[in-house]
Design a protein around this motif. Structure first.
Motif, PDB file in Angstrom:
ATOM      1  N   MET A   1       0.843  -1.190   0.000  1.00  0.00           N
ATOM      2  CA  MET A   1       0.000   0.000   0.000  1.00  0.00           C
ATOM      3  C   MET A   1       0.877   1.237   0.000  1.00  0.00           C
ATOM      4  N   GLY A   2       0.456   2.282   0.668  1.00  0.00           N
ATOM      5  CA  GLY A   2       1.088   3.573   0.490  1.00  0.00           C
ATOM      6  C   GLY A   2       2.461   3.693   1.069  1.00  0.00           C
ATOM      7  N   ALA A   3       3.250   4.599   0.515  1.00  0.00           N
ATOM      8  CA  ALA A   3       4.548   4.921   1.054  1.00  0.00           C
ATOM      9  C   ALA A   3       4.363   5.671   2.350  1.00  0.00           C
TER      10      ALA A   3
ATOM     11  N   ASP B   1      -7.997  11.357  -9.688  1.00  0.00           N
ATOM     12  CA  ASP B   1      -6.656  11.769  -9.268  1.00  0.00           C
ATOM     13  C   ASP B   1      -5.683  10.593  -9.286  1.00  0.00           C
ATOM     14  N   MET B   2      -6.211   9.403  -8.993  1.00  0.00           N
ATOM     15  CA  MET B   2      -5.370   8.228  -8.813  1.00  0.00           C
ATOM     16  C   MET B   2      -6.016   7.030  -9.494  1.00  0.00           C
ATOM     17  N   SER B   3      -5.257   5.935  -9.521  1.00  0.00           N
ATOM     18  CA  SER B   3      -5.759   4.639  -9.948  1.00  0.00           C
ATOM     19  C   SER B   3      -5.646   3.701  -8.750  1.00  0.00           C
ATOM     20  N   LEU B   4      -6.289   2.552  -8.838  1.00  0.00           N
ATOM     21  CA  LEU B   4      -6.104   1.564  -7.779  1.00  0.00           C
ATOM     22  C   LEU B   4      -4.671   1.054  -7.748  1.00  0.00           C
ATOM     23  N   VAL B   5      -4.077   0.884  -8.937  1.00  0.00           N
ATOM     24  CA  VAL B   5      -2.716   0.351  -9.042  1.00  0.00           C
ATOM     25  C   VAL B   5      -1.855   1.324  -9.835  1.00  0.00           C
ATOM     26  N   GLY B   6      -0.693   1.618  -9.303  1.00  0.00           N
ATOM     27  CA  GLY B   6       0.243   2.521  -9.973  1.00  0.00           C
ATOM     28  C   GLY B   6       1.352   2.907  -9.016  1.00  0.00           C
ATOM     29  N   PRO B   7       2.331   3.648  -9.477  1.00  0.00           N
ATOM     30  CA  PRO B   7       3.379   4.127  -8.572  1.00  0.00           C
ATOM     31  C   PRO B   7       2.780   5.000  -7.466  1.00  0.00           C
ATOM     32  N   ARG B   8       3.285   4.843  -6.260  1.00  0.00           N
ATOM     33  CA  ARG B   8       2.751   5.636  -5.157  1.00  0.00           C
ATOM     34  C   ARG B   8       3.116   7.112  -5.348  1.00  0.00           C
ATOM     35  N   PRO B   9       2.173   8.031  -5.090  1.00  0.00           N
ATOM     36  CA  PRO B   9       2.465   9.462  -5.238  1.00  0.00           C
ATOM     37  C   PRO B   9       3.293   9.973  -4.064  1.00  0.00           C
ATOM     38  N   GLU B  10       4.122  10.952  -4.363  1.00  0.00           N
ATOM     39  CA  GLU B  10       4.958  11.545  -3.319  1.00  0.00           C
ATOM     40  C   GLU B  10       4.736  13.044  -3.286  1.00  0.00           C
ATOM     41  N   ARG B  11       5.215  13.679  -2.218  1.00  0.00           N
ATOM     42  CA  ARG B  11       5.061  15.125  -2.045  1.00  0.00           C
ATOM     43  C   ARG B  11       5.992  15.884  -2.993  1.00  0.00           C
ATOM     44  N   PRO B  12       5.599  17.083  -3.406  1.00  0.00           N
ATOM     45  CA  PRO B  12       6.404  17.841  -4.379  1.00  0.00           C
ATOM     46  C   PRO B  12       7.858  18.030  -3.944  1.00  0.00           C
ATOM     47  N   HIS B  13       8.084  18.292  -2.662  1.00  0.00           N
ATOM     48  CA  HIS B  13       9.446  18.501  -2.175  1.00  0.00           C
ATOM     49  C   HIS B  13      10.320  17.295  -2.486  1.00  0.00           C
ATOM     50  N   PHE B  14       9.797  16.097  -2.222  1.00  0.00           N
ATOM     51  CA  PHE B  14      10.597  14.888  -2.421  1.00  0.00           C
ATOM     52  C   PHE B  14      10.658  14.486  -3.886  1.00  0.00           C
ATOM     53  N   VAL B  15       9.614  14.782  -4.653  1.00  0.00           N
ATOM     54  CA  VAL B  15       9.663  14.475  -6.091  1.00  0.00           C
ATOM     55  C   VAL B  15      10.788  15.253  -6.757  1.00  0.00           C
TER      56      VAL B  15
ATOM     57  N   VAL C   1       2.247   7.435 -15.894  1.00  0.00           N
ATOM     58  CA  VAL C   1       0.918   6.835 -15.727  1.00  0.00           C
ATOM     59  C   VAL C   1       0.307   7.366 -14.437  1.00  0.00           C
ATOM     60  N   PRO C   2      -1.003   7.160 -14.238  1.00  0.00           N
ATOM     61  CA  PRO C   2      -1.611   7.605 -12.985  1.00  0.00           C
ATOM     62  C   PRO C   2      -0.978   6.920 -11.777  1.00  0.00           C
ATOM     63  N   VAL C   3      -0.844   7.675 -10.702  1.00  0.00           N
ATOM     64  CA  VAL C   3      -0.345   7.099  -9.458  1.00  0.00           C
ATOM     65  C   VAL C   3      -1.422   6.200  -8.853  1.00  0.00           C
ATOM     66  N   GLY C   4      -1.045   5.378  -7.876  1.00  0.00           N
ATOM     67  CA  GLY C   4      -1.989   4.396  -7.371  1.00  0.00           C
ATOM     68  C   GLY C   4      -1.990   4.262  -5.865  1.00  0.00           C
TER      69      GLY C   4
ATOM     70  N   ASP D   1       8.930   0.572 -10.227  1.00  0.00           N
ATOM     71  CA  ASP D   1       7.787   1.288 -10.809  1.00  0.00           C
ATOM     72  C   ASP D   1       7.912   1.402 -12.322  1.00  0.00           C
ATOM     73  N   ASN D   2       9.104   1.681 -12.803  1.00  0.00           N
ATOM     74  CA  ASN D   2       9.291   1.779 -14.251  1.00  0.00           C
ATOM     75  C   ASN D   2       9.146   0.410 -14.921  1.00  0.00           C
ATOM     76  N   HIS D   3       9.557  -0.632 -14.226  1.00  0.00           N
ATOM     77  CA  HIS D   3       9.344  -1.981 -14.752  1.00  0.00           C
ATOM     78  C   HIS D   3       7.846  -2.262 -14.870  1.00  0.00           C
ATOM     79  N   TYR D   4       7.080  -1.843 -13.875  1.00  0.00           N
ATOM     80  CA  TYR D   4       5.625  -2.027 -13.921  1.00  0.00           C
ATOM     81  C   TYR D   4       5.022  -1.302 -15.128  1.00  0.00           C
ATOM     82  N   ILE D   5       5.452  -0.059 -15.355  1.00  0.00           N
ATOM     83  CA  ILE D   5       4.909   0.721 -16.466  1.00  0.00           C
ATOM     84  C   ILE D   5       5.298   0.104 -17.805  1.00  0.00           C
ATOM     85  N   ASP D   6       6.561  -0.270 -17.931  1.00  0.00           N
ATOM     86  CA  ASP D   6       7.037  -0.822 -19.207  1.00  0.00           C
ATOM     87  C   ASP D   6       6.339  -2.130 -19.558  1.00  0.00           C
ATOM     88  N   ASN D   7       5.936  -2.890 -18.543  1.00  0.00           N
ATOM     89  CA  ASN D   7       5.359  -4.213 -18.778  1.00  0.00           C
ATOM     90  C   ASN D   7       3.906  -4.288 -18.310  1.00  0.00           C
ATOM     91  N   TRP D   8       3.213  -3.156 -18.354  1.00  0.00           N
ATOM     92  CA  TRP D   8       1.855  -3.121 -17.823  1.00  0.00           C
ATOM     93  C   TRP D   8       0.921  -4.061 -18.574  1.00  0.00           C
TER      94      TRP D   8
END
Length: 496
Positions: A1-3, A411-425, A441-444, A467-474
């Motif tokens: 689940m979430g970070a 804003d989000m999807s059920l499955v996707g990379p977890r969203p982070e705060r702007p400072h850390f992004v 892709v949409p965050v999840g 996360d990039n592996h997930y996107i590349d092989n979605w």
């Protein structure tokens, strides 16, 4: 689940504001172009080019050839019989990859893959649709054989005529050059020359990108349009739709990053693999452009038909989940209110697809000292201000349930990379190669990283890689698998 990260009761922020995602400025990434692009949310420009009508034409040719062969052999008069035969060979050809997008169109390449479907369909037609139930076995086999032969000849002839027409169209069309070659050696020059001579491939080169930005005169072949830092500008200004990466003449540490950037900018990416990659299995997927092995890399998931089912599934599943778990959410809200007072929900800015910010909702597990702490403190694990209710919600991930509303809002999807705060992004985009590409892709609510233990205070580089592996092989089934693994992980939570 979430970070794991501190959530604060900050006010809503206008959605759609883009967060600047800068290029990695450190170590080996100093010459790699910036990765975060708003265009990453769009399907690639070349994703469907040539994929709609032409595969359908080939399928019609195959089906009509089988129907004609069955009629000629006297094996099938009813329309249902002819339709079944046509569907059989079309399905076989599709499973053999004969309807995929290809640059090299040759019936010699197709013949091997068409042989087995032809024999199978021929025998099915002979046994299922011959007149009379007492036809001798030898006669059935003979008719099935001749059906297969007639189909094979007719289909190859039809395909050959189609291929001749496509190659002629590619040579004569007045489209401007739109292919870019990336590489830094003499072999890249050979690839450029080959593409110029063989216009039937449909890859008219505008020039090359040299990894160092310049090239000795003895290696020059075609205009040098710049180095890797200019890649984004060249693609945009030159209208590039196809990119050929010569793997052995691009620094290995940059190939993956460059390929993803080109794909995010809407280009179809072809890779000339190294000898090691060919030995490891890439050769099985390669087609040969005038003798040069070349692999077409998968484009972003937004270009796949099943991608549209993802949003529909998100809406239906989130709505059903809210209808089922609302009593549990009410209980969580009451417990949070009793333990911590007013302010049951956390509202915090997070970065979503394409760098856009949105307000993420969570159940509050503790109150931050101020807004700056909420935005910049990485983790609150072990914080003495967190009470038993907060600890329980975080340990069981029940604090994430309000994000089902974020999914409904889009804003989000059920499955996707977890969203982070702007400072850390912004910070992680500067420090880690490929981190910003998570926003293609949409965050999840959950994701590939989280179900493999990469949550909380874990490696950011590994998260970006996963996360990039997930996107590349979605795939749609992959999303369902992640959801099932997430449910399993939630129910297997152990008490501290």
């Amino acid at each position: 689940m979430g970070a794991q990260g501190l959530s604060a009761s900050t006010g809503p922020h206008p959605s759609g504001q883009a967060v600047p995602l800068t290029a990695p400025p450190q170590d080996v990434q100093t010459d790699v172009p910036a990765l975060a692009v708003p265009e990453a949310s769009r399907p690639p420009r070349g994703a469907h080019r040539g994929r709609g009508a032409f595969p359908l034409v080939l399928a019609l040719v195959d089906g009509a050839s089988m129907a004609a062969a069955a009629l000629a052999a006297g094996a099938g008069r009813p329309a249902a019989a002819l339709g079944a035969a046509a569907l059989t060979v079309a399905a076989g050809a599709a499973s053999g990859g004969l309807y995929r997008r290809r640059r090299v169109l040759s019936v010699l390449d197709d013949a091997g893959a068409m042989l087995i479907p032809a024999l199978v369909a021929g025998m099915l037609v002979a046994f299922a649709f011959l007149d009379g139930p007492w036809t001798p076995l030898a006669d059935s086999c003979a008719i099935g054989f001749w059906v297969a032969v007639l189909y094979f000849i007719t289909a190859l002839t039809g395909r050959s005529l189609c291929y001749v027409a496509v190659r002629a169209w590619r040579r004569r069309r007045n489209a401007p050059p739109s292919a870019l070659v990336i590489g830094g050696g003499s072999f890249t020059g050979h690839v450029l020359d080959m593409l110029r001579r063989h216009t039937e491939l449909g890859l008219k080169p505008v020039g090359r990108i040299h990894p160092s930005g310049s090239v000795p005169p003895r290696e020059a072949s075609g205009p040098i349009l710049g180095g890797l830092p200019e890649l984004r500008r060249v693609i945009r200004t030159r209208g590039v739709t196809d990119v050929v990466i010569v793997g052995e003449e691009v620094p290995r540490r940059h190939v993956e990053v460059v390929a993803r950037l080109c794909g995010a900018l809407g280009c179809e990416v072809l890779l000339v693999p190294t000898a090691v990659e060919l030995l490891s299995g890439a050769g099985e997927r390669a087609e040969h452009l005038c003798g040069i092995p070349c692999v077409t890399l998968a484009h972003g998931p937004q270009g796949r038909p099943t991608w549209y089912a993802k949003r529909a599934f998100d809406v239906v599943a989130a709505a059903l989940a809210l209808a089922v778990v609302w009593p549990l959410m009410v209980a969580c809200a009451i417990a949070v209110r009793i333990e911590g007072g007013p302010g049951v929900l956390f509202r915090q800015r997070r970065v979503g697809m394409g760098g856009r910010t949105f307000v993420l909702l969570k159940f509050r597990t503790l109150k931050p000292a101020d807004e700056e702490e909420a935005d910049t403190r990485w983790s609150v694990d072990g914080d003495e201000r967190m009470g038993p209710v907060g600890c329980f919600l975080r340990r069981t991930s029940l604090d994430e349930l309000p994000q089902l509303w974020n999914v409904l809002r889009g804003d989000m999807s059920l499955v996707g990379p977890r969203p982070e705060r702007p400072h850390f992004v912004e910070r992680f985009s500067n420090e880690y190669s490929g981190y910003a590409m998570r926003h293609r892709v949409p965050v999840g609510i959950t994701g590939w990283s989280q179900v493999h233990g990469l949550r909380g205070d874990t490696s950011i580089a590994l998260r970006a890689r996963f996360d990039n592996h997930y996107i590349d092989n979605w795939s749609f089934w992959g999303d369902l698998k992640i959801l099932l693994l997430t449910i399993q992980a939630v129910f297997m939570v152990k008490a501290p």
